[in-house]
Design an enzyme around this catalytic site. Structure first.
Site, PDB file in Angstrom:
ATOM      1  N   GLN A  70       0.824  -1.207   0.000  1.00 60.02           N
ATOM      2  CA  GLN A  70       0.000   0.000   0.000  1.00 60.02           C
ATOM      3  C   GLN A  70       0.860   1.260   0.000  1.00 60.02           C
ATOM      4  O   GLN A  70       1.813   1.377   0.768  1.00 60.02           O
ATOM      5  CB  GLN A  70      -0.930   0.032   1.216  1.00 60.02           C
ATOM      6  CG  GLN A  70      -1.929   1.178   1.134  1.00 60.02           C
ATOM      7  CD  GLN A  70      -2.865   1.248   2.315  1.00 60.02           C
ATOM      8  OE1 GLN A  70      -2.470   1.718   3.379  1.00 60.02           O
ATOM      9  NE2 GLN A  70      -4.105   0.799   2.138  1.00 60.02           N
ATOM     10  N   CYS A 100      -7.183   6.266   5.093  1.00 64.81           N
ATOM     11  CA  CYS A 100      -6.599   6.605   6.385  1.00 64.81           C
ATOM     12  C   CYS A 100      -7.199   7.910   6.912  1.00 64.81           C
ATOM     13  O   CYS A 100      -7.177   8.931   6.219  1.00 64.81           O
ATOM     14  CB  CYS A 100      -5.083   6.742   6.273  1.00 64.81           C
ATOM     15  SG  CYS A 100      -4.296   7.189   7.835  1.00 64.81           S
ATOM     16  N   ASN A 200     -15.171  -3.991   4.666  1.00 69.98           N
ATOM     17  CA  ASN A 200     -14.267  -3.851   5.803  1.00 69.98           C
ATOM     18  C   ASN A 200     -14.958  -3.063   6.913  1.00 69.98           C
ATOM     19  O   ASN A 200     -15.728  -2.155   6.640  1.00 69.98           O
ATOM     20  CB  ASN A 200     -12.991  -3.141   5.331  1.00 69.98           C
ATOM     21  CG  ASN A 200     -12.026  -2.808   6.446  1.00 69.98           C
ATOM     22  OD1 ASN A 200     -11.500  -1.713   6.497  1.00 69.98           O
ATOM     23  ND2 ASN A 200     -11.772  -3.735   7.343  1.00 69.98           N
TER      24      ASN A 200
END
Length: 336
Positions: A70, A100, A200
């Protein structure tokens, strides 16, 4: 599920987590059933690549399994260059971080801050995809805030510009990790695009794994915090999805073997000084897991005893002290 030419052997993945999903933890999770383990986020800024932390994160060729790396940043050219460098270093998949929520990342218009700038999202995705001949994936949140859930728009941009699969955390950036993940947006994204979608967020039981897959119709699920101190969670999910039955709780002997091997790997990977410190947080999670599995071990084991041990363990300064303390602690229990 396939990502480009790569066939995953499980529809359960390990989510990228900074400071956690290092090489030792990724390898362990793959051994215990993860179909893919995505690396920690790496900055696309070449000026920081000479640090020890970045150098360790850029070693990919020695890893087993599918190597997904990533990268994070806001400049399309830097992101493209970072993708090329990591591909040359052995990465088989490049994952772009647009999920993030950390302020230090967002203030540089990276991570989930990019969700406010669809045009920049498109420029970055296009640049990275064109820069490498390996699959590029993308991880996002549902949007910047509750009033701007634009996950469908971002997903369509991703699909139209060559992204091979999309992982979606069921929270906005402003949610950080508070409250509960929601899966309706992930379901809507899955219905809106034809590329694989990975769900997720808040998947901590095998039943929840099945529920999220069924509700969202996602192609796979991604586990983050649910795997901390419990790397065998992946095989438990795989077994439950395949059979509808729960696996027996791992024995204390197996937990001991996994834990001690993990600590050893951390010391070998980081060296004595950093190895001791990285081991502390992983051991803390393992001990919390043991507390949750209390019925399988000595009746005398309590959460308070776990807290006392963690406090003592965090004061130890060498690998041998850590291993000796762990063995003495685990010796006080009766195996299953």
């Amino acid at each position: 599920m396939k990502i480009g030419p790569y066939q995953l052997n499980s529809q359960v993945m390990l989510a990228p987590m900074a400071g956690i999903t290092d090489q030792p933890f990724r390898q362990l999770c793959c051994q215990l059933g993860a179909g893919l383990a995505v690396s920690e986020m790496m900055s696309s800024n070449p000026k920081v690549w000479n640090t020890d932390k970045s150098k360790q994160r850029m070693v990919h060729s020695k890893e087993a399994g599918i190597r997904s790396v990533q990268i994070a940043g806001s400049c399309p050219e830097e992101m493209a260059f970072a993708a090329k460098v990591n591909a040359q270093s052995g990465a088989q998949i490049i994952d772009i971080n647009m999920g993030c929520p950390a302020k230090k990342v967002n203030k540089k218009l990276a991570g989930s801050a990019l969700l406010k700038e669809p045009a920049q999202v498109e420029a970055i995705v296009k640049s990275v995809v064109q820069a490498v001949d390996i699959p590029v994936t993308l991880k996002i949140r549902t949007g910047w805030c509750e009033n701007s859930r634009n996950g469908i728009e971002i997903a369509k941009i991703a699909q139209d510009n060559g992204i091979a699969s999309l992982a979606v955390h069921g929270r906005t950036r402003n949610d950080f990790y508070k409250g509960h993940a929601e899966y309706d947006t992930i379901k809507a994204i899955k219905q809106a695009v034809s590329i694989p979608v990975v769900a997720n967020g808040d998947i901590t039981t095998v039943e929840k794994a099945e529920q999220v897959l069924n509700h969202t119709q996602a192609d796979a699920i991604m586990i983050g915090r649910g795997a901390q101190g419990r790397p065998w969670f992946f095989r438990e999910i795989n077994h439950f999805l395949a059979t509808g039955n729960k696996l027996k709780t791992p024995s204390l002997d197996e937990v001991r073997a996994i834990l001690l091997a993990h600590v050893n790997e951390l010391h070998q990977f980081y060296g004595d000084f950093k190895g001791v410190r990285f081991a502390r947080k992983h051991v803390s999670w393992y001990i919390q897991t043991l507390s949750a599995l209390n019925e399988g071990f000595s009746e005398s084991f309590t959460e308070d005893q776990g807290k006392v041990f963690r406090a003592k363990f965090n004061g130890l300064e060498t690998e041998s002290e850590q291993l000796d303390a762990l063995n003495l602690f685990l010796d006080s229990f009766t195996g299953l």
